[in-house]
Design an enzyme around this catalytic site. Structure first.
Site, PDB file in Angstrom:
ATOM      1  N   GLY A   6      -3.113   3.403   3.546  1.00 24.24           N
ATOM      2  CA  GLY A   6      -2.499   4.237   4.600  1.00 24.24           C
ATOM      3  C   GLY A   6      -2.918   5.699   4.464  1.00 24.24           C
ATOM      4  O   GLY A   6      -4.073   6.009   4.138  1.00 24.24           O
TER       5      GLY A   6
ATOM      6  N   GLY B  57      -3.592   6.621   0.773  1.00 23.81           N
ATOM      7  CA  GLY B  57      -4.704   5.772   0.319  1.00 23.81           C
ATOM      8  C   GLY B  57      -6.040   6.236   0.869  1.00 23.81           C
ATOM      9  O   GLY B  57      -7.036   6.324   0.132  1.00 23.81           O
TER      10      GLY B  57
ATOM     11  N   ASP C 195      -5.526  -3.421   1.103  1.00 21.89           N
ATOM     12  CA  ASP C 195      -4.259  -3.445   1.865  1.00 21.89           C
ATOM     13  C   ASP C 195      -3.983  -4.891   2.263  1.00 21.89           C
ATOM     14  O   ASP C 195      -4.794  -5.791   2.003  1.00 21.89           O
ATOM     15  CB  ASP C 195      -4.346  -2.517   3.092  1.00 21.89           C
ATOM     16  CG  ASP C 195      -2.972  -1.932   3.478  1.00 21.89           C
ATOM     17  OD1 ASP C 195      -2.026  -2.698   3.721  1.00 21.89           O
ATOM     18  OD2 ASP C 195      -2.871  -0.694   3.545  1.00 21.89           O
TER      19      ASP C 195
ATOM     20  N   ALA D 271       4.341   5.191  -4.951  1.00 17.07           N
ATOM     21  CA  ALA D 271       5.346   4.728  -3.978  1.00 17.07           C
ATOM     22  C   ALA D 271       6.759   5.190  -4.363  1.00 17.07           C
ATOM     23  O   ALA D 271       7.089   5.295  -5.546  1.00 17.07           O
ATOM     24  CB  ALA D 271       5.298   3.207  -3.868  1.00 17.07           C
TER      25      ALA D 271
ATOM     26  N   HIS E 194      11.962  12.618  -9.405  1.00 23.56           N
ATOM     27  CA  HIS E 194      11.394  13.070  -8.128  1.00 23.56           C
ATOM     28  C   HIS E 194      12.493  13.017  -7.068  1.00 23.56           C
ATOM     29  O   HIS E 194      12.529  12.132  -6.218  1.00 23.56           O
ATOM     30  CB  HIS E 194      10.222  12.166  -7.752  1.00 23.56           C
ATOM     31  CG  HIS E 194       9.452  12.630  -6.565  1.00 23.56           C
ATOM     32  ND1 HIS E 194       8.994  13.923  -6.414  1.00 23.56           N
ATOM     33  CD2 HIS E 194       9.042  11.964  -5.443  1.00 23.56           C
ATOM     34  CE1 HIS E 194       8.348  14.032  -5.272  1.00 23.56           C
ATOM     35  NE2 HIS E 194       8.366  12.865  -4.653  1.00 23.56           N
TER      36      HIS E 194
HETATM   37  N1  LIG Z   1       5.312  10.193  -5.463  1.00 23.30           N
HETATM   38  C1  LIG Z   1       5.143  11.104  -4.516  1.00 23.30           C
HETATM   39  O1  LIG Z   1       5.156  12.306  -4.796  1.00 23.30           O
HETATM   40  C2  LIG Z   1       4.914  10.685  -3.093  1.00 23.30           C
HETATM   41  C3  LIG Z   1       4.415  11.600  -2.161  1.00 23.30           C
HETATM   42  C4  LIG Z   1       4.216  11.172  -0.845  1.00 23.30           C
HETATM   43  C5  LIG Z   1       4.485   9.845  -0.491  1.00 23.30           C
HETATM   44  N2  LIG Z   1       4.966   8.985  -1.439  1.00 23.30           N
HETATM   45  C6  LIG Z   1       5.219   7.583  -1.137  1.00 23.30           C
HETATM   46  O2  LIG Z   1       3.967   6.885  -1.085  1.00 23.30           O
HETATM   47  C7  LIG Z   1       4.094   5.720  -0.257  1.00 23.30           C
HETATM   48  C8  LIG Z   1       2.919   5.650   0.714  1.00 23.30           C
HETATM   49  O3  LIG Z   1       2.912   6.722   1.600  1.00 23.30           O
HETATM   50  P1  LIG Z   1       1.834   6.770   2.807  1.00 23.30           P
HETATM   51  O4  LIG Z   1       2.102   8.024   3.559  1.00 23.30           O
HETATM   52  O5  LIG Z   1       0.473   6.508   2.287  1.00 23.30           O
HETATM   53  O6  LIG Z   1       2.326   5.522   3.673  1.00 23.30           O
HETATM   54  P2  LIG Z   1       1.514   4.687   4.759  1.00 23.30           P
HETATM   55  O7  LIG Z   1       2.514   3.920   5.552  1.00 23.30           O
HETATM   56  O8  LIG Z   1       0.563   5.549   5.487  1.00 23.30           O
HETATM   57  O9  LIG Z   1       0.657   3.661   3.884  1.00 23.30           O
HETATM   58  C9  LIG Z   1       1.248   2.649   3.143  1.00 23.30           C
HETATM   59  C10 LIG Z   1       0.314   1.452   3.159  1.00 23.30           C
HETATM   60  O10 LIG Z   1       0.832   0.443   2.282  1.00 23.30           O
HETATM   61  C11 LIG Z   1       0.419  -0.789   2.828  1.00 23.30           C
HETATM   62  N3  LIG Z   1       1.136  -1.930   2.222  1.00 23.30           N
HETATM   63  C12 LIG Z   1       2.339  -2.441   2.563  1.00 23.30           C
HETATM   64  N4  LIG Z   1       2.594  -3.520   1.793  1.00 23.30           N
HETATM   65  C13 LIG Z   1       1.534  -3.674   0.969  1.00 23.30           C
HETATM   66  C14 LIG Z   1       1.212  -4.620  -0.039  1.00 23.30           C
HETATM   67  N5  LIG Z   1       2.054  -5.599  -0.372  1.00 23.30           N
HETATM   68  N6  LIG Z   1       0.029  -4.491  -0.669  1.00 23.30           N
HETATM   69  C15 LIG Z   1      -0.828  -3.486  -0.359  1.00 23.30           C
HETATM   70  N7  LIG Z   1      -0.576  -2.588   0.596  1.00 23.30           N
HETATM   71  C16 LIG Z   1       0.585  -2.676   1.258  1.00 23.30           C
HETATM   72  C17 LIG Z   1       0.682  -0.610   4.322  1.00 23.30           C
HETATM   73  O11 LIG Z   1       0.022  -1.616   5.080  1.00 23.30           O
HETATM   74  C18 LIG Z   1       0.180   0.794   4.546  1.00 23.30           C
HETATM   75  O12 LIG Z   1      -1.179   0.808   4.959  1.00 23.30           O
HETATM   76  C19 LIG Z   1       5.486   5.842   0.387  1.00 23.30           C
HETATM   77  O13 LIG Z   1       6.398   5.012  -0.312  1.00 23.30           O
HETATM   78  C20 LIG Z   1       5.853   7.305   0.207  1.00 23.30           C
HETATM   79  O14 LIG Z   1       7.249   7.514   0.180  1.00 23.30           O
HETATM   80  C21 LIG Z   1       5.186   9.384  -2.714  1.00 23.30           C
HETATM   81  O1  LIG Z   2       9.453  13.232   0.332  1.00 21.96           O
HETATM   82  C1  LIG Z   2       8.937  12.128   0.500  1.00 21.96           C
HETATM   83  O2  LIG Z   2       9.524  11.197   1.070  1.00 21.96           O
HETATM   84  C2  LIG Z   2       7.509  11.893   0.073  1.00 21.96           C
HETATM   85  C3  LIG Z   2       7.209  12.436  -1.286  1.00 21.96           C
HETATM   86  O3  LIG Z   2       8.094  11.969  -2.256  1.00 21.96           O
HETATM   87  C4  LIG Z   2       7.094  13.929  -1.316  1.00 21.96           C
HETATM   88  O4  LIG Z   2       7.730  14.568  -2.157  1.00 21.96           O
HETATM   89  O5  LIG Z   2       6.341  14.469  -0.486  1.00 21.96           O
END
Ligand SMILES: NC(=O)c1ccc[n+]([C@@H]2O[C@H](COP(=O)([O-])OP(=O)(O)OC[C@H]3O[C@@H](n4cnc5c(N)ncnc54)[C@H](O)[C@@H]3O)[C@@H](O)[C@H]2O)c1
Ligand SMILES: O=C(O)C[C@H](O)C(=O)O
Length: 314
Positions: A15, A18, A37, A125, A181
């Site tokens: 996504g 990624g 994915d 995630a 976090h």
């Molecule tokens: N740790 C951090 O600081 C931080 C920061 C930003 C976002 N995030 C988290 O990261 C995650 C992804 O964010 P994003 O913006 O890329 O989301 P996104 O929706 O753009 O991408 C997520 C992808 O995961 C895929 N997916 C779903 N199930 C799957 C599986 N079983 N196997 C493989 N792929 C699968 C989806 O098809 C999608 O393409 C979210 O949970 C978000 O909250 C964390």
């Molecule tokens: O805040 C969120 O949901 C995404 C991520 O954890 C962030 O801090 O940007």
């Protein structure tokens, strides 16, 4: 003469984050990338791979991206970064994502166990601290080979706001954000400097408090702006910094959610602290000396993360 093979980078989730991870990995020449994915997103990952490979011709990047929906292609990855999971939307907390993302993590961690048990695995995630805990349990990986990305991003937000407030170069800002976090994360003002000068001598307390608050809510600020998802450029760059330190044995000291074994009075729990990342994965957990007020803040952050981790039933 033995040839060094290119490193292999498995990106689970193609996504927003990624796709940016794949681009950065290629631009930084980290290794060949498999962007994995689910089958429903086959076009997305194959399209991003093709698009990035075509971009590579412009600037002459040597690494290639393969878009895949087959875990066999991920096998043999040196490093895996997991962004498979739903992002939050305005009005949601990260904890609201627990049920849906735990289901995804069961699938992902089970496949890592089967196909790439030797990889260094960085989880992104959310809810971050609970997901990295679940990953470690399900995949059964060694403590040093599993880590959660949040501290690098939270710290970079803090540095960004400090540099903006001072009108100074962001390069000279040194800072550290500890803890989970979530809104109770702990920006360590006492340990932060700009060009070696303590931050407390440069920014008035009320302004610093506002920066701390904005850092704690940094994720929500972006969710509010984007409306359909959360941050992706900063998270991708932060995860790549961790992957690079592993791949090139940089031994950088970076804040990350790592397995604690008594450090900070916490045991058998993933929590955001400074760690040294090198070829051995998390090679060291670094203990920062904290005063009583900082200890109390860290305990509060631990207690709130613990509530979510306790909901993880495996
Ligand atoms: N740790 C951090 O600081 C931080 C920061 C930003 C976002 N995030 C988290 O990261 C995650 C992804 O964010 P994003 O913006 O890329 O989301 P996104 O929706 O753009 O991408 C997520 C992808 O995961 C895929 N997916 C779903 N199930 C799957 C599986 N079983 N196997 C493989 N792929 C699968 C989806 O098809 C999608 O393409 C979210 O949970 C978000 O909250 C964390
Ligand atoms: O805040 C969120 O949901 C995404 C991520 O954890 C962030 O801090 O940007």
């Amino acid at each position: 003469m033995a040839q060094n093979r290119k490193k292999k980078i498995g990106l689970i989730g193609g996504g927003q984050i990624g796709g940016n991870l794949a681009l950065l990995a290629v631009q930084k020449n980290l290794g060949d990338v498999v962007l994995y994915d689910i089958p429903a997103a086959e076009g997305l990952v194959k399209g991003k791979a093709l698009d990035i490979n075509q971009l590579s011709a412009v600037d002459g990047y040597d690494c290639r991206v393969t878009g895949s929906t087959d875990w066999k292609d991920v096998a043999g990855s040196d490093v895996i970064i997991i962004t498979a999971g739903v992002p939050r939307k305005p009005g949601m907390t990260r904890e609201d994502l627990l049920d849906v993302n735990l289901k995804i993590m069961r699938d992902v961690a089970g496949n890592i166990k089967q196909h790439a048990p030797n990889a260094f695995v960085i989880n992104v995630a959310n809810p971050l601290d609970a997901m990295v805990y679940a990953l470690h349990k399900i995949a059964g990986l060694p403590d040093n080979m599993v880590v959660g990305m949040a501290g690098v991003l939270d710290t970079s937000r803090f540095k960004c706001f400090v540099a903006e407030a001072l009108g100074s170069s962001i390069r000279d800002v040194e800072a550290l954000v500890l803890g989970g976090h979530g809104d109770d994360m702990v920006p360590l003002v006492r340990h932060s400097t700009v060009g070696g000068v303590p931050l407390t001598q440069l920014i008035a307390k009320d302004k610093l408090d506002a920066i701390i608050d904005r850092t704690r809510k940094g994720g929500a600020e972006l969710v509010g702006l984007y409306k359909t998802g959360s941050a992706y450029f900063g998270p991708a760059a932060s995860s790549i910094a961790m992957a690079e330190s592993f791949l090139f044995d940089r031994k950088r000291v970076l804040p990350a959610a790592a397995m604690l074994k008594g450090q900070y009075g916490i045991s058998d729990f993933f929590f955001g602290v400074p760690v040294q990342i090198g070829a051995g994965g998390v090679e060291k957990v670094i203990t920062v000396e904290l005063n009583d007020a900082e200890k109390a803040e860290l305990k509060k952050s631990y207690e709130s993360v613990k509530q979510t981790v306790e909901l993880v039933k495996l």
